[in-house]
Design an enzyme around this catalytic site. Structure first.
Site, PDB file in Angstrom:
ATOM      1  N   PRO A   1       4.632 -50.272  75.585  1.00 44.54           N
ATOM      2  CA  PRO A   1       6.059 -50.369  75.290  1.00 44.54           C
ATOM      3  C   PRO A   1       6.747 -51.591  75.899  1.00 44.54           C
ATOM      4  O   PRO A   1       6.402 -52.011  77.009  1.00 44.54           O
ATOM      5  CB  PRO A   1       6.641 -49.078  75.880  1.00 44.54           C
ATOM      6  CG  PRO A   1       5.625 -48.604  76.849  1.00 44.54           C
ATOM      7  CD  PRO A   1       4.300 -49.046  76.323  1.00 44.54           C
ATOM      8  N   ASN A   2       7.680 -52.106  75.135  1.00 43.00           N
ATOM      9  CA  ASN A   2       8.565 -53.220  75.513  1.00 43.00           C
ATOM     10  C   ASN A   2       7.871 -54.583  75.515  1.00 43.00           C
ATOM     11  O   ASN A   2       8.535 -55.608  75.666  1.00 43.00           O
ATOM     12  CB  ASN A   2       9.237 -52.956  76.888  1.00 43.00           C
ATOM     13  CG  ASN A   2      10.042 -51.674  76.879  1.00 43.00           C
ATOM     14  OD1 ASN A   2      10.920 -51.508  76.026  1.00 43.00           O
ATOM     15  ND2 ASN A   2       9.749 -50.755  77.768  1.00 43.00           N
TER      16      ASN A   2
ATOM     17  N   ARG B   1      12.568 -60.583  77.264  1.00 42.16           N
ATOM     18  CA  ARG B   1      12.816 -59.548  78.257  1.00 42.16           C
ATOM     19  C   ARG B   1      12.494 -60.068  79.661  1.00 42.16           C
ATOM     20  O   ARG B   1      11.384 -60.524  79.918  1.00 42.16           O
ATOM     21  CB  ARG B   1      11.894 -58.372  77.917  1.00 42.16           C
ATOM     22  CG  ARG B   1      11.671 -57.371  78.985  1.00 42.16           C
ATOM     23  CD  ARG B   1      10.330 -56.683  78.731  1.00 42.16           C
ATOM     24  NE  ARG B   1      10.208 -55.510  79.570  1.00 42.16           N
ATOM     25  CZ  ARG B   1       9.054 -54.956  79.899  1.00 42.16           C
ATOM     26  NH1 ARG B   1       7.929 -55.446  79.436  1.00 42.16           N
ATOM     27  NH2 ARG B   1       9.009 -53.924  80.681  1.00 42.16           N
TER      28      ARG B   1
ATOM     29  N   TYR C   1       8.441 -61.898  83.390  1.00 43.89           N
ATOM     30  CA  TYR C   1       7.351 -61.879  82.408  1.00 43.89           C
ATOM     31  C   TYR C   1       7.105 -63.225  81.711  1.00 43.89           C
ATOM     32  O   TYR C   1       6.164 -63.338  80.925  1.00 43.89           O
ATOM     33  CB  TYR C   1       7.626 -60.793  81.357  1.00 43.89           C
ATOM     34  CG  TYR C   1       7.671 -59.395  81.948  1.00 43.89           C
ATOM     35  CD1 TYR C   1       6.529 -58.826  82.490  1.00 43.89           C
ATOM     36  CD2 TYR C   1       8.862 -58.662  81.980  1.00 43.89           C
ATOM     37  CE1 TYR C   1       6.559 -57.559  83.052  1.00 43.89           C
ATOM     38  CE2 TYR C   1       8.903 -57.388  82.536  1.00 43.89           C
ATOM     39  CZ  TYR C   1       7.751 -56.844  83.072  1.00 43.89           C
ATOM     40  OH  TYR C   1       7.766 -55.589  83.625  1.00 43.89           O
TER      41      TYR C   1
ATOM     42  N   ASN D   1      -2.842 -53.607  78.239  1.00 49.14           N
ATOM     43  CA  ASN D   1      -1.655 -53.668  79.085  1.00 49.14           C
ATOM     44  C   ASN D   1      -0.785 -52.499  78.644  1.00 49.14           C
ATOM     45  O   ASN D   1      -0.064 -52.610  77.660  1.00 49.14           O
ATOM     46  CB  ASN D   1      -0.906 -54.992  78.917  1.00 49.14           C
ATOM     47  CG  ASN D   1       0.326 -55.039  79.830  1.00 49.14           C
ATOM     48  OD1 ASN D   1       0.712 -54.023  80.417  1.00 49.14           O
ATOM     49  ND2 ASN D   1       0.934 -56.212  79.934  1.00 49.14           N
TER      50      ASN D   1
ATOM     51  N   ALA E   1       4.751 -49.558  80.856  1.00 39.20           N
ATOM     52  CA  ALA E   1       5.165 -48.486  81.766  1.00 39.20           C
ATOM     53  C   ALA E   1       4.272 -47.248  81.656  1.00 39.20           C
ATOM     54  O   ALA E   1       4.224 -46.440  82.593  1.00 39.20           O
ATOM     55  CB  ALA E   1       6.621 -48.122  81.505  1.00 39.20           C
TER      56      ALA E   1
ATOM     57  N   HIS F   1       1.819 -46.150  84.484  1.00 42.15           N
ATOM     58  CA  HIS F   1       2.204 -45.372  85.667  1.00 42.15           C
ATOM     59  C   HIS F   1       2.474 -43.909  85.359  1.00 42.15           C
ATOM     60  O   HIS F   1       2.773 -43.136  86.262  1.00 42.15           O
ATOM     61  CB  HIS F   1       3.458 -46.007  86.294  1.00 42.15           C
ATOM     62  CG  HIS F   1       3.433 -47.503  86.299  1.00 42.15           C
ATOM     63  ND1 HIS F   1       2.488 -48.220  86.997  1.00 42.15           N
ATOM     64  CD2 HIS F   1       4.193 -48.430  85.639  1.00 42.15           C
ATOM     65  CE1 HIS F   1       2.686 -49.522  86.782  1.00 42.15           C
ATOM     66  NE2 HIS F   1       3.719 -49.668  85.964  1.00 42.15           N
TER      67      HIS F   1
ATOM     68  N   ASP G   1      -7.066 -40.192  79.508  1.00 42.85           N
ATOM     69  CA  ASP G   1      -8.042 -39.296  78.873  1.00 42.85           C
ATOM     70  C   ASP G   1      -8.677 -39.968  77.655  1.00 42.85           C
ATOM     71  O   ASP G   1      -9.897 -39.864  77.441  1.00 42.85           O
ATOM     72  CB  ASP G   1      -7.372 -37.981  78.434  1.00 42.85           C
ATOM     73  CG  ASP G   1      -7.139 -37.035  79.600  1.00 42.85           C
ATOM     74  OD1 ASP G   1      -7.633 -37.309  80.710  1.00 42.85           O
ATOM     75  OD2 ASP G   1      -6.446 -36.017  79.396  1.00 42.85           O
TER      76      ASP G   1
ATOM     77  N   GLU H   1      -7.858 -53.761  82.480  1.00 45.93           N
ATOM     78  CA  GLU H   1      -6.409 -53.519  82.524  1.00 45.93           C
ATOM     79  C   GLU H   1      -5.706 -54.815  82.902  1.00 45.93           C
ATOM     80  O   GLU H   1      -6.134 -55.498  83.836  1.00 45.93           O
ATOM     81  CB  GLU H   1      -6.162 -52.433  83.583  1.00 45.93           C
ATOM     82  CG  GLU H   1      -4.712 -52.079  83.809  1.00 45.93           C
ATOM     83  CD  GLU H   1      -4.571 -50.998  84.912  1.00 45.93           C
ATOM     84  OE1 GLU H   1      -5.595 -50.387  85.319  1.00 45.93           O
ATOM     85  OE2 GLU H   1      -3.437 -50.786  85.366  1.00 45.93           O
TER      86      GLU H   1
ATOM     87  N   HIS I   1      -1.900 -56.718  83.701  1.00 47.71           N
ATOM     88  CA  HIS I   1      -0.453 -56.721  83.906  1.00 47.71           C
ATOM     89  C   HIS I   1      -0.001 -58.155  84.104  1.00 47.71           C
ATOM     90  O   HIS I   1      -0.607 -58.880  84.901  1.00 47.71           O
ATOM     91  CB  HIS I   1      -0.054 -55.882  85.125  1.00 47.71           C
ATOM     92  CG  HIS I   1      -0.466 -54.461  84.964  1.00 47.71           C
ATOM     93  ND1 HIS I   1       0.198 -53.618  84.115  1.00 47.71           N
ATOM     94  CD2 HIS I   1      -1.504 -53.765  85.479  1.00 47.71           C
ATOM     95  CE1 HIS I   1      -0.409 -52.443  84.128  1.00 47.71           C
ATOM     96  NE2 HIS I   1      -1.454 -52.506  84.938  1.00 47.71           N
ATOM     97  N   ILE I   2       1.039 -58.516  83.382  1.00 48.37           N
ATOM     98  CA  ILE I   2       1.553 -59.887  83.461  1.00 48.37           C
ATOM     99  C   ILE I   2       2.130 -60.136  84.860  1.00 48.37           C
ATOM    100  O   ILE I   2       1.888 -61.166  85.489  1.00 48.37           O
ATOM    101  CB  ILE I   2       2.617 -60.095  82.363  1.00 48.37           C
ATOM    102  CG1 ILE I   2       1.970 -59.925  80.984  1.00 48.37           C
ATOM    103  CG2 ILE I   2       3.292 -61.468  82.507  1.00 48.37           C
ATOM    104  CD1 ILE I   2       2.969 -59.765  79.843  1.00 48.37           C
ATOM    105  N   SER I   3       2.900 -59.165  85.332  1.00 55.45           N
ATOM    106  CA  SER I   3       3.529 -59.310  86.651  1.00 55.45           C
ATOM    107  C   SER I   3       2.601 -58.732  87.724  1.00 55.45           C
ATOM    108  O   SER I   3       1.676 -57.969  87.406  1.00 55.45           O
ATOM    109  CB  SER I   3       4.859 -58.560  86.669  1.00 55.45           C
ATOM    110  OG  SER I   3       4.646 -57.162  86.507  1.00 55.45           O
TER     111      SER I   3
ATOM    112  N   ARG J   1       6.127 -55.157  93.308  1.00 53.95           N
ATOM    113  CA  ARG J   1       7.342 -54.596  92.708  1.00 53.95           C
ATOM    114  C   ARG J   1       7.617 -53.173  93.226  1.00 53.95           C
ATOM    115  O   ARG J   1       7.080 -52.786  94.259  1.00 53.95           O
ATOM    116  CB  ARG J   1       7.206 -54.670  91.183  1.00 53.95           C
ATOM    117  CG  ARG J   1       7.015 -56.116  90.694  1.00 53.95           C
ATOM    118  CD  ARG J   1       6.882 -56.187  89.192  1.00 53.95           C
ATOM    119  NE  ARG J   1       8.110 -55.792  88.530  1.00 53.95           N
ATOM    120  CZ  ARG J   1       8.204 -55.543  87.205  1.00 53.95           C
ATOM    121  NH1 ARG J   1       7.128 -55.673  86.437  1.00 53.95           N
ATOM    122  NH2 ARG J   1       9.353 -55.188  86.686  1.00 53.95           N
TER     123      ARG J   1
HETATM  124  C1  DQA Z   1       3.650 -54.536  83.032  1.00 55.67           C
HETATM  125  C2  DQA Z   1       4.067 -53.899  84.354  1.00 55.67           C
HETATM  126  C3  DQA Z   1       4.647 -52.513  84.133  1.00 55.67           C
HETATM  127  O1  DQA Z   1       5.022 -51.943  85.372  1.00 55.67           O
HETATM  128  C4  DQA Z   1       5.867 -52.600  83.243  1.00 55.67           C
HETATM  129  O2  DQA Z   1       6.373 -51.308  82.990  1.00 55.67           O
HETATM  130  C5  DQA Z   1       5.608 -53.340  81.984  1.00 55.67           C
HETATM  131  C6  DQA Z   1       4.768 -54.538  82.014  1.00 55.67           C
HETATM  132  C7  DQA Z   1       3.194 -56.002  83.210  1.00 55.67           C
HETATM  133  O3  DQA Z   1       2.586 -56.522  82.283  1.00 55.67           O
HETATM  134  O4  DQA Z   1       3.463 -56.618  84.235  1.00 55.67           O
HETATM  135  O5  DQA Z   1       6.148 -53.006  80.938  1.00 55.67           O
HETATM  136  O6  DQA Z   1       2.546 -53.803  82.514  1.00 55.67           O
END
Ligand code: DQA
Length: 164
Positions: free
Chosen positions: A29-30, A37, A42, A93, A96, A99, A106, A117, A119-121, A126
């Site tokens: 998502p997002n 964003r 990001y 990726n 959210a 978490h 599963d 896995e 994560h950009i950040s 954080r």
């Molecule tokens: C994220 C980190 C997550 O905590 C966050 O909810 C995201 C992006 C990242 O790519 O850094 O949507 O997965």
């Protein structure tokens, strides 16, 4: 055919079979808003830019990729299920859902190939709720805080894993 030849031929056959399947790159998502964003976290690149760079690198490495994004947990789970038959590996990726989602964990546990896995950040720098990842319980490796370059690093690692 000697014994050693037979072994190498089986290995080659297995490698060809695996290499013929694409790597699924799944985004949660997002991430469709990447570039717009919170660019201070990001970056300025869009998800389409990331897809283009992944596709170009995959071609260089002799891999195929299927790149997807969804804001819906069930859709991500359906893609993981699809990868059971059609994917050699998964780079994910989960946004959210990382978490929160036992359901994505599963689904990934039902996938037999390698999972990485991304994560950009740097999630560890954080809020505390971002420090825990359900997906990390399954992933062979985690890349966080390398910006969108993390996808390319994951793809290089995936190449090593599926070629082994
Ligand atoms: C994220 C980190 C997550 O905590 C966050 O909810 C995201 C992006 C990242 O790519 O850094 O949507 O997965």
């Amino acid at each position: 055919m000697g014994a050693i030849d037979a072994v190498s031929s089986r290995k080659l056959h297995k490698a060809r079979k695996t290499m013929a399947k694409p790597i699924f790159i799944l985004n949660g998502p997002n991430l469709n808003l990447l570039g717009k964003r919170q660019p201070e976290i990001y970056g300025a690149e869009t998800l389409a830019d990331v897809e283009q760079r992944c596709t170009a690198l995959a071609a260089e490495l002799g891999l195929m990729v299927r790149f997807h994004q969804s804001n819906h947990e069930g859709q991500i789970i359906d893609w993981v299920h699809l990868a059971r038959d059609e994917g050699a590996g998964i780079i994910i990726n989960p946004g959210a859902f990382t978490h929160t989602s036992v359901a994505i964990l599963d689904a990934l546990n039902a996938f037999e190939g390698p999972v990485l896995e991304v994560h950009i950040s740097n999630v560890h720098k954080r809020e505390a709720f971002r420090h825990h990842s359900y997906v990390s319980l399954r992933a062979e490796g985690v890349i966080a805080g390398f910006g969108t370059e993390g996808y390319l690093l994951a793809l290089r690692r995936m190449h090593t894993l599926v070629s082994a």
